[in-house]
Design an enzyme around this catalytic site. Structure first.
Site, PDB file in Angstrom:
ATOM      1  N   THR A 186      55.690  34.040  36.319  1.00 48.93           N
ATOM      2  CA  THR A 186      55.880  34.214  37.887  1.00 48.93           C
ATOM      3  C   THR A 186      56.291  33.056  38.990  1.00 48.93           C
ATOM      4  O   THR A 186      56.064  32.497  38.653  1.00 48.93           O
ATOM      5  CB  THR A 186      54.422  34.669  38.075  1.00 48.93           C
ATOM      6  OG1 THR A 186      53.858  33.486  37.664  1.00 48.93           O
ATOM      7  CG2 THR A 186      54.140  36.234  37.753  1.00 48.93           C
ATOM      8  N   GLU A 331      54.109  41.268  37.495  1.00 50.00           N
ATOM      9  CA  GLU A 331      52.524  41.400  36.704  1.00 50.00           C
ATOM     10  C   GLU A 331      52.882  42.918  35.989  1.00 50.00           C
ATOM     11  O   GLU A 331      51.814  43.574  35.434  1.00 50.00           O
ATOM     12  CB  GLU A 331      51.379  41.614  36.797  1.00 50.00           C
ATOM     13  CG  GLU A 331      51.238  39.645  36.902  1.00 50.00           C
ATOM     14  CD  GLU A 331      51.747  38.743  38.276  1.00 50.00           C
ATOM     15  OE1 GLU A 331      52.689  39.573  38.868  1.00 50.00           O
ATOM     16  OE2 GLU A 331      51.485  37.708  38.615  1.00 50.00           O
ATOM     17  N   LYS A 444      44.560  36.898  61.093  1.00 50.77           N
ATOM     18  CA  LYS A 444      43.396  37.263  61.551  1.00 50.77           C
ATOM     19  C   LYS A 444      43.148  37.132  62.992  1.00 50.77           C
ATOM     20  O   LYS A 444      43.260  35.707  63.388  1.00 50.77           O
ATOM     21  CB  LYS A 444      42.116  36.497  60.787  1.00 50.77           C
ATOM     22  CG  LYS A 444      41.836  37.249  59.287  1.00 50.77           C
ATOM     23  CD  LYS A 444      41.299  36.758  58.293  1.00 50.77           C
ATOM     24  CE  LYS A 444      42.790  36.251  56.960  1.00 50.77           C
ATOM     25  NZ  LYS A 444      42.649  35.284  56.234  1.00 50.77           N
ATOM     26  N   TRP A 449      43.106  42.382  62.197  1.00 50.06           N
ATOM     27  CA  TRP A 449      44.424  42.201  61.242  1.00 50.06           C
ATOM     28  C   TRP A 449      45.150  42.071  61.852  1.00 50.06           C
ATOM     29  O   TRP A 449      45.435  43.667  62.228  1.00 50.06           O
ATOM     30  CB  TRP A 449      44.163  42.660  59.402  1.00 50.06           C
ATOM     31  CG  TRP A 449      42.496  41.712  58.923  1.00 50.06           C
ATOM     32  CD1 TRP A 449      41.541  41.147  59.126  1.00 50.06           C
ATOM     33  CD2 TRP A 449      42.235  42.199  57.813  1.00 50.06           C
ATOM     34  NE1 TRP A 449      40.502  40.248  58.342  1.00 50.06           N
ATOM     35  CE2 TRP A 449      40.957  40.918  56.935  1.00 50.06           C
ATOM     36  CE3 TRP A 449      43.406  42.640  56.901  1.00 50.06           C
ATOM     37  CZ2 TRP A 449      41.204  40.645  55.881  1.00 50.06           C
ATOM     38  CZ3 TRP A 449      43.109  42.202  55.447  1.00 50.06           C
ATOM     39  CH2 TRP A 449      41.739  41.574  55.428  1.00 50.06           C
TER      40      TRP A 449
END
Ligand code: AMP
Length: 547
Positions: A186, A331, A444, A449
């Site tokens: 990754t 993944e 935030k 959010w």
């Protein structure tokens, strides 16, 4: 009582056997590093993959030994996909965009025994080879007469000299389908890269699922152009799924600019292409000013980062090409969701359809997903509530290779393990998932959010904007406030005030960014994703207006 069906393992070698037997005359076309076009057939891929397997035997590689590649999308890379995995070794596709120190690190971590590289990467190999003691065979992916002299790399051979004299006869071994087949690290933005180790079983099941009609809808009548690199999650599995259905393959090599991609698409009558938004941005940037059209392209899978609405509109409405917005990760082999409309959506207005197309889509069969709150409790699928996205399935990682930390999976009440994706998402009543952010990028503000993707999408819809990144800046009252960092299109002009006014009416007032910062370029990571932590570093002295 067990079923009484044949227990034949799912192995990657069966894909190339099938393609040879049933689609042996179908072409595989590659733009080579040398600049010319190479063409041959699946029958050739199959026999040369067997030569690769024989060359690995001759080199004394054992079952599960690692063979690394540092290569563009091309026919020799494809032969390694089948020859290495088919013979029971593990193909380690290395991302050349990693820092050289990281490349040396992953080669050592994987303990690669062989490294096959395109000549483009010779300087990189010259820089790292002395630090990679496990690699015993250095192979340049070129003809014997193209091998440069005096490279300083001990025992360097050309690929053609290495495998060309081997027999084309080789009986693929049969072994446990759960054996490792390939690995991909990754491109983590912090810490060392982590290795995802795919199995034959996970790869074959992923290939079946991704070819389905409401997924990539692949067929033997397609000509597939994976612009997404073979060094990043196996080009989204396309080399496997194309062989499974016998589609023509077209490989772009190192030429990823808009002009080269467009010309290859037209010359080879490509019907299906897959890539990240930055690649398609370059393609559209080449086509639009010149008034060019596609004559054969029908569908394009876009993923890796959120597909901006302007891109969906350009492909769908201007060029008549269906955009399949997809989401996944290293993944997950990588496919998790793909966005295709259902029957009931076809009568919706264009605007309503666009709202759905912007979502990352529904789970493909085999993948299960859910969103959870901070307490781990599952959240409703109402299209509004967002939470951490968790996934499970037979092609989702169980643990990293030589994992350093604890097992990443989160156990549910039934003891089932879920992989936390690090993405924040909503899921609607029809099961369409929409990524609102990476959990570390979400902004935030005043206890609420703000989705950085939403803020970026609005900026990207402005005709003068080539690229936009929204990041949160510390604010004494609101905790964080968004700003948008913008790269203008060449020759285009837009002021800070004009861009902020462009947000009016398109989003809630408090979600409009506090500022616009124009930059010449936004740092991109090894897989074309914006590196927001780097961007934050470059803006370390920046102050929000009024502070
Ligand atoms: P990688 O493992 O490098 O392929 O990166 C996977 C990550 O890319 C995901 O966890 C998402 O954050 C992001 N990603 C992939 N596809 C999309 C998409 N269609 N929209 C938004 N983010 C995406």
């Amino acid at each position: 009582m067990l079923g009484l069906m044949q227990n034949q393992p799912l192995l990657i070698s069966s894909l190339i056997d099938f393609a040879q037997r049933h689609h042996g005359d179908v072409e595989v076309v590659s733009r080579r590093v040398e600049g010319d076009i190479h063409r041959y057939t699946y029958a050739d891929v199959a026999s040369r993959s067997r030569q690769v397997a024989n060359a690995l035997d001759a080199a004394g590689l054992a079952f599960s030994d690692r063979v690394a590649t540092l290569a563009w999308n091309g026919y020799r890379h494809l032969e390694l996909y089948f020859g290495v995995s088919g013979s029971g070794r593990v193909l380690h596709t290395v991302n050349p965009r990693l820092h050289p120190d990281q490349i040396a690190w992953v080669l050592n971590h994987a303990e690669d025994a062989v490294m096959c590289f395109d000549l483009t990467f010779l300087p990189l190999i010259q820089a790292v080879h002395a630090k990679c003691p496990t690699v015993k065979h250095w192979i340049a992916l070129c003809d014997a007469d193209k091998l440069p002299a005096d490279t300083g790399i001990p025992g360097l051979l050309s690929y053609e000299a290495w495998m060309g004299s081997q027999s084309t006869t080789y009986v693929w071994p049969e072994f446990d389908e759960n054996s490792a087949s390939s690995m991909c690290y990754t491109s983590g933005t912090t810490g060392n890269p982590k290795a995802v180790l795919y199995s034959h079983r996970s790869t074959i099941l992923h290939a079946y699922a991704s070819a389905l009609p409401d997924v990539m809808c692949l067929s033997a009548r397609d000509a597939i152009l994976p612009v997404v690199p073979m060094f990043h999650v196996n080009a989204w599995g396309l080399p496997y799924s194309a062989a499974m259905i016998g589609a023509k393959m077209v490989f772009p090599g190192p030429a990823l600019d808009g002009k080269s991609i467009y010309e290859l698409m037209e010359a080879e009558r490509v019907t299906f292409a897959a890539g990240v938004p930055t690649i398609w941005q370059m393609l559209l940037g080449h086509m639009q000013p010149a008034g060019l059209r596609f004559s054969t392209l029908k569908r394009t899978v876009i993923g890796g980062s959120a597909c901006p609405p302007a891109m969906i509109t350009a492909f769908n409405d201007v060029y008549g090409v269906e955009v399949l917005h997809a989401w996944g990760m290293t993944e997950m082999s990588p496919l998790g969701t793909l966005c295709t409309l259902k029957n009931k959506h076809l009568t919706l207005s264009k605007e309503e359809q666009m709202k759905i197309r912007l979502k990352q889509g529904q789970c493909i069969f085999g993948v299960d997903m859910k969103i959870v709150g901070e307490d781990g409790q599952e959240l409703p699928h109402d299209g509004k509530t967002f939470g951490d996205l968790l996934v499970r399935g037979p092609w989702v990682v169980d643990n990293y290779y030589k994992a350093e930390g604890p097992n990443p999976l989160v156990k549910d009440a039934n003891g089932l393990g879920w992989f936390p994706t690090g993405d924040v998402a909503t899921i609607d009543v029809d099961g369409y998932m929409q990524i609102t952010d990476r959990s570390k990028d979400v902004i935030k503000s005043g206890g609420e959010w703000i989705s950085s993707i939403d803020v970026e999408n609005i900026a990207m819809a402005h005709p003068a904007v080539a690229m936009a990144a929204c990041i949160g800046m510390k604010h004494p009252k609101w905790d964080e406030r968004p700003i948008v960092v913008v790269v203008k299109k060449p020759g285009a002009e837009v002021s800070r005030e004009e861009l902020l006014a462009f947000y009016e009416g398109k989003t809630a007032k408090w979600q409009i960014p506090d500022d616009v910062v124009f930059v010449p370029a936004i740092p991109l990571g090894g897989t074309g994703k914006m590196l927001k932590n780097k961007l934050r570093d470059t803006l370390s002295t920046y102050k929000l207006p009024g502070l």
